[in-house]
Structure formats: structure tokens, C-alpha cells
Design a protein around this motif. Sequence first.
Motif, PDB file in Angstrom:
ATOM      1  N   LEU A 127       0.859  -1.181   0.000  1.00 34.72           N
ATOM      2  CA  LEU A 127       0.000   0.000   0.000  1.00 34.72           C
ATOM      3  C   LEU A 127       0.893   1.229   0.000  1.00 34.72           C
ATOM      4  CD1 LEU A 127      -2.790  -1.020   2.529  1.00 34.72           C
ATOM      5  CD2 LEU A 127      -2.861  -1.059   0.037  1.00 34.72           C
ATOM      6  N   LYS A 128       0.672   2.107  -0.955  1.00 31.53           N
ATOM      7  CA  LYS A 128       1.557   3.262  -1.109  1.00 31.53           C
ATOM      8  C   LYS A 128       1.046   4.497  -0.365  1.00 31.53           C
ATOM      9  CE  LYS A 128       3.810   1.607  -5.156  1.00 31.53           C
ATOM     10  NZ  LYS A 128       4.117   0.345  -4.575  1.00 31.53           N
ATOM     11  N   ASP A 129      -0.242   4.743  -0.404  1.00 29.98           N
ATOM     12  CA  ASP A 129      -0.778   5.968   0.184  1.00 29.98           C
ATOM     13  C   ASP A 129      -1.778   5.682   1.300  1.00 29.98           C
ATOM     14  OD1 ASP A 129      -2.797   4.926  -1.304  1.00 29.98           O
ATOM     15  OD2 ASP A 129      -3.114   6.687  -2.548  1.00 29.98           O
ATOM     16  N   ASN A 130      -1.653   4.507   1.924  1.00 33.15           N
ATOM     17  CA  ASN A 130      -2.548   4.066   2.992  1.00 33.15           C
ATOM     18  C   ASN A 130      -4.006   3.988   2.572  1.00 33.15           C
ATOM     19  OD1 ASN A 130      -0.474   3.676   4.813  1.00 33.15           O
ATOM     20  ND2 ASN A 130      -0.570   5.782   5.542  1.00 33.15           N
ATOM     21  N   SER A 131      -4.265   3.909   1.266  1.00 29.55           N
ATOM     22  CA  SER A 131      -5.625   3.711   0.782  1.00 29.55           C
ATOM     23  C   SER A 131      -5.904   2.214   0.744  1.00 29.55           C
ATOM     24  CB  SER A 131      -5.789   4.282  -0.630  1.00 29.55           C
ATOM     25  OG  SER A 131      -5.617   5.668  -0.609  1.00 29.55           O
ATOM     26  N   ARG A 133      -7.164  -1.431  -0.230  1.00 34.05           N
ATOM     27  CA  ARG A 133      -7.442  -2.083  -1.514  1.00 34.05           C
ATOM     28  C   ARG A 133      -8.275  -3.323  -1.253  1.00 34.05           C
ATOM     29  NH1 ARG A 133      -2.471  -2.767  -5.291  1.00 34.05           N
ATOM     30  NH2 ARG A 133      -4.172  -3.351  -6.677  1.00 34.05           N
ATOM     31  N   ASP A 155      -3.068  -2.575   5.627  1.00 37.50           N
ATOM     32  CA  ASP A 155      -1.639  -2.281   5.781  1.00 37.50           C
ATOM     33  C   ASP A 155      -0.818  -3.443   5.264  1.00 37.50           C
ATOM     34  OD1 ASP A 155      -0.959  -4.223   7.844  1.00 37.50           O
ATOM     35  OD2 ASP A 155      -1.725  -2.859   9.350  1.00 37.50           O
TER      36      ASP A 155
END
Length: 175
Positions: A127-131, A133, A155
Motif C-alpha cells: 500500500l503506497k498511500d494508505n488507501s 485495496r 496495511d
Amino acid sequence: KTFDALEEERSRLAERLKMQPNAGYETKTARVINRDLNGWWQQIWVDLGREQGVRPGMGVIGRFGVVGRVREVYDQMSVIELVSSPRFRMAAQMQGDERPFVYRGMGLRFMMSPMGQVQALQPEMALKDNSPRMIVTTGLSGSFPEGLPIGALVDTRSWSEGGLLEGRVKLPDDL
């Protein structure tokens, strides 16, 4: 509910989950008759059993996606192991990505959301932007069609020396 109302709800769910009408899966509507949500079992009993065509290993879904899998079958009832159970395992994938990985339940903790865990994620799945998925079924197990929601990956962290990741999956609160 009347049969017509249940059939209408089943049709709505099938459309929402994008299930093909002839996908080789049977649809049965069951009522929960007991719950055992302690740290060990994470299971429910439903009012359908062998006499209604239920067999061990069948997948169980609800309005939000995967609920669990049939573990035991009796004449008029079945025991469903919930997707949150620490004993529950299945192949999963991220929505929009066909690479499979392992999902397993982590149980329910008092006053917390039900959680699961995924392992063997490729490094680029971090996860790159804590969004969150969406984690979905792969269709590999035969219990569930491909693309049913399991939960949201919230996370990721390093899991092995080979660069693979593991992550936590938030399951629906009303599981």
C-alpha cells in the motif's frame, strides 16, 4: 420473508456481485440459528443441511461478499466456518490483479473489527498511500466464483527475506 422477496434479494445480490446465472453454483437461502464467535471457533449454524443439498466445502456468501465455508453438515442444519476464523484459509487476489496469494482469518477480538491476514504478496502490492485495496476471491478453490469481496487490505509489511509482504485485511463489521 416470503419466497418472492427472498428470490428478489438473491437476484439483486447476484447482479451486484456480477455472478453469472449459469456459473455452476447453486443458490440457497439460509437463516442463522446459532453463533459461536469465541476465539477458537468463529462459526455459525444455519437451518439448511444434507436434506436441502448442502455439502461440506460449499462457499457461503452474504450481501457484503464472502461469509465462510460449510464445515459440517447434518440432516437439517450446517456449521459454517467464518472467513474470520483462524482456521479459515483460501487463495485470494487484489481486485484488478490476477496474482494469487494466501488469505487466512485472524478471529474476532472484543470491541474490534473482524480481521484477516494475507501472505506472500509481491513487493509492488504494498500500500503506497494508505488507501485500502479490496481483496477478492480467485475462483481457484471451486468454493467461490472469482471476484467476490473478502475485505479491505489496510496495511502491508515485510514478511520474508525474499521481499514478500504480508498484510492485514479488515473484514466487514457486520460479518
